[in-house]
Design an enzyme around this catalytic site. Structure first.
Site, PDB file in Angstrom:
ATOM      1  N   ASP A  54     -12.225  -8.142   5.674  1.00  0.00           N
ATOM      2  CA  ASP A  54     -13.515  -8.255   4.973  1.00  0.00           C
ATOM      3  C   ASP A  54     -14.056  -9.680   5.059  1.00  0.00           C
ATOM      4  O   ASP A  54     -15.267  -9.890   5.169  1.00  0.00           O
ATOM      5  CB  ASP A  54     -13.376  -7.826   3.508  1.00  0.00           C
ATOM      6  CG  ASP A  54     -13.542  -6.319   3.346  1.00  0.00           C
ATOM      7  OD1 ASP A  54     -13.474  -5.609   4.370  1.00  0.00           O
ATOM      8  OD2 ASP A  54     -13.731  -5.852   2.210  1.00  0.00           O
ATOM      9  N   TYR A  97       0.810  -1.217   0.000  1.00  0.00           N
ATOM     10  CA  TYR A  97       0.000   0.000   0.000  1.00  0.00           C
ATOM     11  C   TYR A  97       0.843   1.267   0.000  1.00  0.00           C
ATOM     12  O   TYR A  97       0.299   2.376  -0.006  1.00  0.00           O
ATOM     13  CB  TYR A  97      -0.977  -0.015   1.185  1.00  0.00           C
ATOM     14  CG  TYR A  97      -2.102  -1.005   0.965  1.00  0.00           C
ATOM     15  CD1 TYR A  97      -1.816  -2.358   0.831  1.00  0.00           C
ATOM     16  CD2 TYR A  97      -3.415  -0.608   0.861  1.00  0.00           C
ATOM     17  CE1 TYR A  97      -2.814  -3.278   0.604  1.00  0.00           C
ATOM     18  CE2 TYR A  97      -4.420  -1.530   0.638  1.00  0.00           C
ATOM     19  CZ  TYR A  97      -4.116  -2.853   0.512  1.00  0.00           C
ATOM     20  OH  TYR A  97      -5.111  -3.769   0.277  1.00  0.00           O
ATOM     21  N   ASP A 100      -2.831 -18.323   4.931  1.00  0.00           N
ATOM     22  CA  ASP A 100      -3.787 -19.206   4.242  1.00  0.00           C
ATOM     23  C   ASP A 100      -4.457 -20.149   5.242  1.00  0.00           C
ATOM     24  O   ASP A 100      -5.672 -20.376   5.186  1.00  0.00           O
ATOM     25  CB  ASP A 100      -3.137 -19.970   3.084  1.00  0.00           C
ATOM     26  CG  ASP A 100      -1.719 -20.423   3.359  1.00  0.00           C
ATOM     27  OD1 ASP A 100      -1.149 -20.010   4.379  1.00  0.00           O
ATOM     28  OD2 ASP A 100      -1.173 -21.206   2.562  1.00  0.00           O
ATOM     29  N   ASP A 144      -6.288  -6.222   4.908  1.00  0.00           N
ATOM     30  CA  ASP A 144      -7.393  -5.722   4.094  1.00  0.00           C
ATOM     31  C   ASP A 144      -8.314  -6.879   3.711  1.00  0.00           C
ATOM     32  O   ASP A 144      -9.544  -6.809   3.852  1.00  0.00           O
ATOM     33  CB  ASP A 144      -6.810  -5.050   2.847  1.00  0.00           C
ATOM     34  CG  ASP A 144      -7.835  -4.250   2.072  1.00  0.00           C
ATOM     35  OD1 ASP A 144      -8.998  -4.202   2.505  1.00  0.00           O
ATOM     36  OD2 ASP A 144      -7.472  -3.673   1.035  1.00  0.00           O
ATOM     37  N   LYS A 150       3.021 -14.608   6.076  1.00  0.00           N
ATOM     38  CA  LYS A 150       3.401 -15.604   5.078  1.00  0.00           C
ATOM     39  C   LYS A 150       4.929 -15.690   5.090  1.00  0.00           C
ATOM     40  O   LYS A 150       5.596 -15.643   4.034  1.00  0.00           O
ATOM     41  CB  LYS A 150       2.863 -15.184   3.696  1.00  0.00           C
ATOM     42  CG  LYS A 150       2.953 -16.257   2.636  1.00  0.00           C
ATOM     43  CD  LYS A 150       1.990 -17.403   2.833  1.00  0.00           C
ATOM     44  CE  LYS A 150       2.160 -18.457   1.762  1.00  0.00           C
ATOM     45  NZ  LYS A 150       1.395 -19.684   2.037  1.00  0.00           N
TER      46      LYS A 150
END
Lengths: 335, 116
Positions: free
Chosen positions: A235, A127, A207, A231, A174
């Protein structure tokens, strides 16, 4: 003794933003929240008027008042306009995004008793928006992770855990693949965690975290994530409790905080008076708590819970037929 | 076209470079003109910190200095960029990374910093 009002900035935004903002302000006034509201424009309305999604005057007001409530804004795709949300976050250095994910009475979902808090690092990662074409075929986006940025997000998470009496913070990453960047994020997390022996600290690969969240979300208490994973996962988690229509968010920095609904401006239903103001209302509740107006925050939250629990007055997105105005009136009558 | 650009297709033009400079305290005072290149912005983690008022943001220790030709939009040769790196080192700065700024089919192939 009269309490002096706290001045906040209100950005009503685009699409359904103005109508849900009006509903929230009406409820804040009915709850006698000691606020003085200074209104500013940002988003598509600002682009159309001033050629800029957010003006210097608006940014100055946000910095001056330090606390803002914001409706959804539209960023046109293409045309070179930066996202208003990203502009505000980066300019005011709002370095964490806070997303409470809590089951709401009366909202049926596959999961019961979900209560987790997501802390997302809000400035770094992809970002930073640092992108380059290296050839006709190849484009890259730089993924920036800093030890200092990771540590301050981690410290915010642990301090919030203490304040909210939460027991466990889980870092999501990750680092098995991105060993340098997410490795740094994880080591910063562990370094900060050592200062909080009263709070359990563990970590999980992103994951696996997603799979666990859609299987047994109750196992998590707090999640700390780098920006991009945060992000996406936040959601996903909104879906666990009924969707973006009821999910609130806060962007918090050292000096300033902006509270906003996390959904979009829904231009397809704008102006029809049927939008659900719950997400922005919960954002306002978070704002009141940030301002330590705890009683009024509890009063409004309880009133919203009561309306949703009874199931009699619901907007279309929650399976009802109520208008924004009818929902607003129902909340006010339960205050 | 200069050294290196011969390997690009016809549609590619090098119009400048982003030089990432390690710097601990505040915004680095990099020379604003070096040879045929001018400094147009400095950013930190993607947010512009120069020119303009001093930023009120947390700074990391690497700053991105964007240089373009003093003749707006003119192509920049690799040898100019190599000379620029030498001058930056002579000025006492440590560069750690560099990206060329490509224009492809007339379109900028690089993002602007927040606030740029």
């Amino acid at each position: 003794m009269t309490q002096e009002n706290t001045k906040i900035t209100l950005i009503r935004g685009d699409g359904i933003g103005p109508e849900i903002s009006d509903a929230v302000v009406e409820i804040l006034l009915a709850a006698k929240a000691p606020l003085t509201i200074e209104e500013e424009e940002a988003g598509l309305c600002s682009i159309e008027k001033y050629g800029n999604g957010i003006t210097v005057g608006c940014m100055d007001a946000l910095a001056r008042n330090k606390v803002a409530l914001k409706g959804p804004t539209t960023t046109p795709i293409g045309g070179g306009h930066k996202s208003i949300n990203v502009t505000i976050r980066k300019t005011l250095d709002l370095y964490v995004n806070l997303r409470p994910i809590k089951s709401i009475p009366g909202i049926e979902t596959p999961f019961k008793n979900v209560d987790l808090l997501i802390v997302r690092e809000n400035i770094e990662d992809t970002y930073g928006g640092i992108e380059h074409r290296q050839s006709e075929d190849l484009a890259q986006c730089l993924r920036l992770i800093t030890r200092s940025g990771s540590k301050r997000a981690a410290r915010f998470a642990f301090e919030t855990a203490r304040k909210q009496k939460r027991k466990k913070v889980t870092a999501v990453h990750k680092a098995n693949i991105m060993k340098i960047t997410d490795g740094m994020f994880l080591s910063a997390f562990r370094e900060v965690a050592a200062d909080y022996p009263d709070i359990e600290a563990n970590d999980i690969i992103v994951d696996n975290c997603c799979m666990q969240l859609v299987s047994k979300p109750q196992q998590f208490d707090m999640l700390l994530l780098p920006n991009l994973f945060g992000d996406i996962v936040s959601d996903l988690c909104a879906g666990l409790i009924g969707g973006l229509g009821i999910a609130s968010g806060a962007n918090i920095g050292q000096d300033c905080a902006v509270f906003e609904a996390v959904h979009g401006s829904a231009p397809d239903i704008a102006g029809r008076g049927i939008a659900n103001p719950t997400a922005m209302l919960f954002s306002a509740v978070s704002m009141l708590r940030y301002l330590e107006m705890l009683k009024i925050a509890d009063d409004i939250e309880d009133a919203v819970f009561e309306v949703l629990r009874s199931g009699k007055v619901r907007t279309g997105d929650l399976g009802g037929k109520a208008t924004t105005k009818e929902f607003t009136n129902a909340v006010i009558s339960n205050l | 076209m200069g050294l290196g650009t011969k390997n690009f297709g016809e549609s590619v033009k090098v119009v400048g470079c982003d030089i990432f400079i390690a710097h601990q305290e505040g915004v680095p005072q990099v020379p604003e003109h070096i040879g045929q290149l001018k400094l147009v912005s400095i950013s930190n983690r993607g947010t512009k910190v120069w020119p303009g008022p001093p930023p009120k943001i947390h700074l990391t220790d690497v700053h991105t200095c964007r240089f373009v030709s003093i003749n707006d939009g003119a192509p920049v040769e690799s040898k100019e960029i190599i000379a620029l790196l030498g001058k930056i080192e002579e000025a006492g700065f440590e560069w750690v990374h560099i990206e060329k700024l490509l224009e492809i089919n007339g379109q900028a192939g690089f993002s602007k910093a927040q606030g740029e």
